[in-house]
Write a protein that holds these residues in place. Structure first.
Motif, PDB file in Angstrom:
ATOM      1  N   ARG A 199      70.808  25.178  14.538  1.00 32.47           N
ATOM      2  CA  ARG A 199      70.005  23.915  15.227  1.00 32.47           C
ATOM      3  C   ARG A 199      70.353  23.814  16.445  1.00 32.47           C
ATOM      4  NH1 ARG A 199      73.192  19.811  11.330  1.00 32.47           N
ATOM      5  NH2 ARG A 199      74.941  21.086  12.068  1.00 32.47           N
ATOM      6  N   SER A 200      71.085  24.594  17.187  1.00 34.95           N
ATOM      7  CA  SER A 200      71.512  24.346  18.649  1.00 34.95           C
ATOM      8  C   SER A 200      70.531  24.944  19.397  1.00 34.95           C
ATOM      9  CB  SER A 200      72.914  25.191  18.826  1.00 34.95           C
ATOM     10  OG  SER A 200      72.605  26.626  18.598  1.00 34.95           O
ATOM     11  N   SER A 201      70.523  24.007  20.744  1.00 31.88           N
ATOM     12  CA  SER A 201      69.708  24.418  21.597  1.00 31.88           C
ATOM     13  C   SER A 201      69.861  25.037  22.710  1.00 31.88           C
ATOM     14  CB  SER A 201      68.842  23.071  22.269  1.00 31.88           C
ATOM     15  OG  SER A 201      68.261  22.087  21.497  1.00 31.88           O
ATOM     16  N   ILE A 231      55.964  29.207  16.981  1.00 31.05           N
ATOM     17  CA  ILE A 231      57.233  29.203  17.578  1.00 31.05           C
ATOM     18  C   ILE A 231      57.570  27.695  17.889  1.00 31.05           C
ATOM     19  CG2 ILE A 231      58.675  29.866  19.609  1.00 31.05           C
ATOM     20  CD1 ILE A 231      56.968  32.509  19.452  1.00 31.05           C
ATOM     21  N   TYR A 232      58.709  27.069  17.699  1.00 30.43           N
ATOM     22  CA  TYR A 232      58.990  25.662  17.859  1.00 30.43           C
ATOM     23  C   TYR A 232      59.601  25.573  19.187  1.00 30.43           C
ATOM     24  CZ  TYR A 232      57.565  24.967  13.008  1.00 30.43           C
ATOM     25  OH  TYR A 232      57.082  24.974  11.815  1.00 30.43           O
ATOM     26  N   VAL A 233      59.056  24.930  19.987  1.00 34.06           N
ATOM     27  CA  VAL A 233      59.420  24.717  21.385  1.00 34.06           C
ATOM     28  C   VAL A 233      59.766  23.152  21.528  1.00 34.06           C
ATOM     29  CG1 VAL A 233      58.664  24.579  23.778  1.00 34.06           C
ATOM     30  CG2 VAL A 233      57.793  26.366  22.240  1.00 34.06           C
ATOM     31  N   GLU A 234      60.948  22.734  21.725  1.00 31.66           N
ATOM     32  CA  GLU A 234      61.398  21.594  22.055  1.00 31.66           C
ATOM     33  C   GLU A 234      61.072  20.986  23.306  1.00 31.66           C
ATOM     34  OE1 GLU A 234      65.697  20.921  20.924  1.00 31.66           O
ATOM     35  OE2 GLU A 234      66.031  22.825  20.937  1.00 31.66           O
ATOM     36  N   GLU A 235      60.836  21.735  24.516  1.00 33.63           N
ATOM     37  CA  GLU A 235      60.623  21.215  25.495  1.00 33.63           C
ATOM     38  C   GLU A 235      60.200  22.408  26.553  1.00 33.63           C
ATOM     39  OE1 GLU A 235      62.450  18.236  29.236  1.00 33.63           O
ATOM     40  OE2 GLU A 235      63.278  18.550  27.282  1.00 33.63           O
ATOM     41  N   VAL A 236      59.194  22.160  27.440  1.00 36.78           N
ATOM     42  CA  VAL A 236      58.847  22.899  28.724  1.00 36.78           C
ATOM     43  C   VAL A 236      58.278  22.191  29.757  1.00 36.78           C
ATOM     44  CG1 VAL A 236      56.214  23.209  27.509  1.00 36.78           C
ATOM     45  CG2 VAL A 236      57.369  25.207  29.135  1.00 36.78           C
ATOM     46  N   SER A 237      58.591  22.640  30.981  1.00 33.70           N
ATOM     47  CA  SER A 237      58.199  21.732  32.012  1.00 33.70           C
ATOM     48  C   SER A 237      58.500  22.878  33.477  1.00 33.70           C
ATOM     49  CB  SER A 237      58.996  20.573  32.389  1.00 33.70           C
ATOM     50  OG  SER A 237      60.501  21.041  32.342  1.00 33.70           O
ATOM     51  N   TYR A 238      57.689  22.469  34.509  1.00 33.57           N
ATOM     52  CA  TYR A 238      57.814  22.979  35.591  1.00 33.57           C
ATOM     53  C   TYR A 238      59.241  22.683  36.221  1.00 33.57           C
ATOM     54  CZ  TYR A 238      52.756  23.408  35.343  1.00 33.57           C
ATOM     55  OH  TYR A 238      51.396  23.864  35.127  1.00 33.57           O
ATOM     56  N   ILE A 239      59.832  23.398  37.049  1.00 36.82           N
ATOM     57  CA  ILE A 239      61.256  23.302  37.634  1.00 36.82           C
ATOM     58  C   ILE A 239      60.847  22.329  38.959  1.00 36.82           C
ATOM     59  CG2 ILE A 239      63.153  24.224  38.681  1.00 36.82           C
ATOM     60  CD1 ILE A 239      63.105  24.815  35.881  1.00 36.82           C
ATOM     61  N   GLU A 240      61.557  21.471  38.975  1.00 35.41           N
ATOM     62  CA  GLU A 240      61.329  20.431  40.110  1.00 35.41           C
ATOM     63  C   GLU A 240      61.643  21.068  41.458  1.00 35.41           C
ATOM     64  OE1 GLU A 240      62.636  15.778  41.147  1.00 35.41           O
ATOM     65  OE2 GLU A 240      63.597  16.802  39.411  1.00 35.41           O
ATOM     66  N   ASP A 241      60.985  20.689  42.317  1.00 34.33           N
ATOM     67  CA  ASP A 241      60.769  21.170  43.877  1.00 34.33           C
ATOM     68  C   ASP A 241      60.756  22.588  43.731  1.00 34.33           C
ATOM     69  OD1 ASP A 241      61.098  18.853  44.703  1.00 34.33           O
ATOM     70  OD2 ASP A 241      63.349  18.916  44.540  1.00 34.33           O
ATOM     71  N   GLN A 242      60.116  23.478  42.815  1.00 39.25           N
ATOM     72  CA  GLN A 242      60.058  25.004  42.764  1.00 39.25           C
ATOM     73  C   GLN A 242      58.444  25.168  42.804  1.00 39.25           C
ATOM     74  OE1 GLN A 242      62.164  27.282  43.218  1.00 39.25           O
ATOM     75  NE2 GLN A 242      63.507  25.616  43.537  1.00 39.25           N
ATOM     76  N   PRO A 243      58.087  26.248  42.959  1.00 42.05           N
ATOM     77  CA  PRO A 243      56.603  26.786  42.640  1.00 42.05           C
ATOM     78  C   PRO A 243      56.183  26.476  41.313  1.00 42.05           C
ATOM     79  CG  PRO A 243      57.736  28.389  44.125  1.00 42.05           C
ATOM     80  CD  PRO A 243      58.776  27.484  43.567  1.00 42.05           C
ATOM     81  N   GLU A 246      57.662  28.601  38.242  1.00 41.27           N
ATOM     82  CA  GLU A 246      58.926  28.351  38.052  1.00 41.27           C
ATOM     83  C   GLU A 246      59.164  27.433  36.904  1.00 41.27           C
ATOM     84  OE1 GLU A 246      61.956  30.080  39.023  1.00 41.27           O
ATOM     85  OE2 GLU A 246      60.670  31.453  39.997  1.00 41.27           O
ATOM     86  N   VAL A 247      59.521  27.878  35.653  1.00 39.88           N
ATOM     87  CA  VAL A 247      59.145  26.859  34.425  1.00 39.88           C
ATOM     88  C   VAL A 247      60.621  26.970  33.538  1.00 39.88           C
ATOM     89  CG1 VAL A 247      57.939  26.818  32.384  1.00 39.88           C
ATOM     90  CG2 VAL A 247      57.177  27.888  34.236  1.00 39.88           C
ATOM     91  N   GLY A 248      60.940  25.726  33.186  1.00 41.10           N
ATOM     92  CA  GLY A 248      62.150  25.684  32.413  1.00 41.10           C
ATOM     93  C   GLY A 248      61.490  25.450  30.763  1.00 41.10           C
ATOM     94  N   LEU A 249      62.283  26.271  29.721  1.00 38.87           N
ATOM     95  CA  LEU A 249      61.879  26.108  28.561  1.00 38.87           C
ATOM     96  C   LEU A 249      62.981  25.892  27.742  1.00 38.87           C
ATOM     97  CD1 LEU A 249      59.802  26.758  26.315  1.00 38.87           C
ATOM     98  CD2 LEU A 249      60.666  29.133  26.537  1.00 38.87           C
ATOM     99  N   LYS A 250      62.881  25.063  26.693  1.00 37.94           N
ATOM    100  CA  LYS A 250      64.209  24.556  25.712  1.00 37.94           C
ATOM    101  C   LYS A 250      63.677  24.895  24.217  1.00 37.94           C
ATOM    102  CE  LYS A 250      67.045  20.706  24.625  1.00 37.94           C
ATOM    103  NZ  LYS A 250      67.509  19.402  24.606  1.00 37.94           N
ATOM    104  N   LEU A 251      64.454  25.746  23.535  1.00 39.40           N
ATOM    105  CA  LEU A 251      64.193  25.882  22.251  1.00 39.40           C
ATOM    106  C   LEU A 251      65.430  26.535  21.583  1.00 39.40           C
ATOM    107  CD1 LEU A 251      62.275  29.427  22.106  1.00 39.40           C
ATOM    108  CD2 LEU A 251      63.470  28.574  23.987  1.00 39.40           C
ATOM    109  N   ALA A 277      71.758  27.061  29.569  1.00 42.86           N
ATOM    110  CA  ALA A 277      72.683  26.401  28.709  1.00 42.86           C
ATOM    111  C   ALA A 277      72.600  27.275  27.503  1.00 42.86           C
ATOM    112  CB  ALA A 277      72.001  25.035  28.884  1.00 42.86           C
ATOM    113  N   PHE A 278      73.628  27.115  26.709  1.00 40.04           N
ATOM    114  CA  PHE A 278      73.640  27.628  25.363  1.00 40.04           C
ATOM    115  C   PHE A 278      74.554  26.931  24.406  1.00 40.04           C
ATOM    116  CE2 PHE A 278      75.644  30.220  22.111  1.00 40.04           C
ATOM    117  CZ  PHE A 278      74.575  31.181  21.472  1.00 40.04           C
ATOM    118  N   ALA A 279      73.746  26.219  23.449  1.00 38.50           N
ATOM    119  CA  ALA A 279      74.441  25.204  22.682  1.00 38.50           C
ATOM    120  C   ALA A 279      75.427  24.314  23.010  1.00 38.50           C
ATOM    121  CB  ALA A 279      75.211  26.111  21.552  1.00 38.50           C
ATOM    122  N   GLY A 280      75.098  23.762  24.229  1.00 37.37           N
ATOM    123  CA  GLY A 280      76.144  22.590  24.931  1.00 37.37           C
ATOM    124  C   GLY A 280      76.912  23.519  26.054  1.00 37.37           C
TER     125      GLY A 280
END
Length: 305
Positions: A199-201, A231-243, A246-251, A277-280
């Motif tokens: 269950r850890s993100s 594939i279950y994705v918790e969150e995906v977004s563009y990185i702020e102030d980046q092109p 550059e993408v952030g992905l949480k799963l 980040a790995f499990a907190g």
């Protein structure tokens, strides 16, 4: 007036008194003589008390400690070193008869285990090796695989000398993937983070060869179907102030290969993956290529994640 009368007036004598008056104070009464104080009867308790001395107290010499046997270890420490529980909790298990040594229940506190003894704790055979946990901020050009040839260096080189225990990486990382990688000799922890049900993100920062289209970002957020598997994705977004590349992905998966597969499925080449980040756990105060042992609280959090 006669001389006698004048002398009476000057002296202030009472009429009819033949003695002249005197103004001298009377002497104080003598104090009553006091006899010697009676000594208190000596009690049995007082007679037992040693006489007071003014020198250094005499210390009774202690018996020399028996030399420690390196092949023996207290049973509660043996259990604690296995990572099953603390020494205090191990004492409770021992007293309740839930610990066996060589098949025999042991309830004696302070019992010592010898080399070669088989300890059964609450139905499980335990080993005295202390469980250890190391967090590495992995640089490029190191891999978790042993099959990539001599040109690729293994990540175990980066934690060499940290411990004598046999450590394994939690999950896999290729040479181009950087970021947090956990090592441990705790088989239960290794199994936990490789199961699909864990269950850890984890959070990844991905660099793509081109900008990620917004419609593709929405499809990824909904959880793409790849090879008939969702594939279950918790969150995906563009990185702020980046092109937008550059993408952030949480799963929840610790398999970096899945991260690469998601973007390749939509026609993007993945240039770089960094696990931030790995499990907190985070990379705070952990520069690239450095490692550290986890704190007790972090270990507890990992086990409960």
């Amino acid at each position: 007036m006669t001389n006698r009368e004048g002398s009476n007036k000057r002296g202030g004598s009472r009429p009819g008194s033949g003695r002249p008056s005197s103004n001298k104070p009377k002497p104080a009464m003598a104090k009553r003589a006091q006899g010697p104080k009676k000594a208190k009867p000596e009690t049995a308790k007082d007679s037992d008390k040693p006489a007071k001395t003014f020198g250094k107290p005499v210390r009774t010499p202690r018996a020399p400690k028996a030399p420690k046997n390196p092949n023996e270890i207290r049973l509660n420490k043996y259990i604690a070193n296995s990572g099953m529980c603390s020494r205090r909790d191990a004492d409770i298990y021992i007293q309740s008869g839930n610990v066996k040594v060589n098949g025999v229940a042991v309830t004696e506190m302070g019992y010592k285990v010898k080399k070669g003894d088989v300890v059964n704790f609450d139905g499980n055979v335990v080993t005295p090796e202390k469980k250890e946990y190391i967090l590495l901020n992995k640089p490029k050009n190191f891999t978790t695989s042993f099959d990539d040839g001599a040109e690729m260096r293994n990540v175990l080189e980066l934690i060499k000398g940290a411990t004598t225990s046999k450590m394994s990486a939690v999950g896999r990382m290729d040479k181009n993937t950087t970021g947090l990688l956990l090592f441990t000799n705790d088989n239960d922890m290794l199994t936990k983070f490789t199961q699909t049900s864990q269950r850890s993100s984890k959070i990844y920062q991905i660099s793509l060869d081109k900008n990620l289209k917004y419609e593709d970002l929405e499809k990824i957020a909904k959880g793409p179907m790849i090879d008939e598997h969702k594939i279950y994705v918790e969150e995906v977004s563009y990185i702020e102030d980046q092109p937008k590349s550059e993408v952030g992905l949480k799963l929840k998966t610790s398999n970096v290969k899945v991260v690469r597969t998601i973007f390749e499925h939509f026609g993007y080449d993945v240039l770089r993956i960094d696990r931030v980040a790995f499990a907190g756990l985070t990379k705070k105060n952990l520069p690239r290529g450095n490692w550290r042992f986890l704190t007790e609280q972090e270990i507890i959090n990992l086990k409960n994640s």
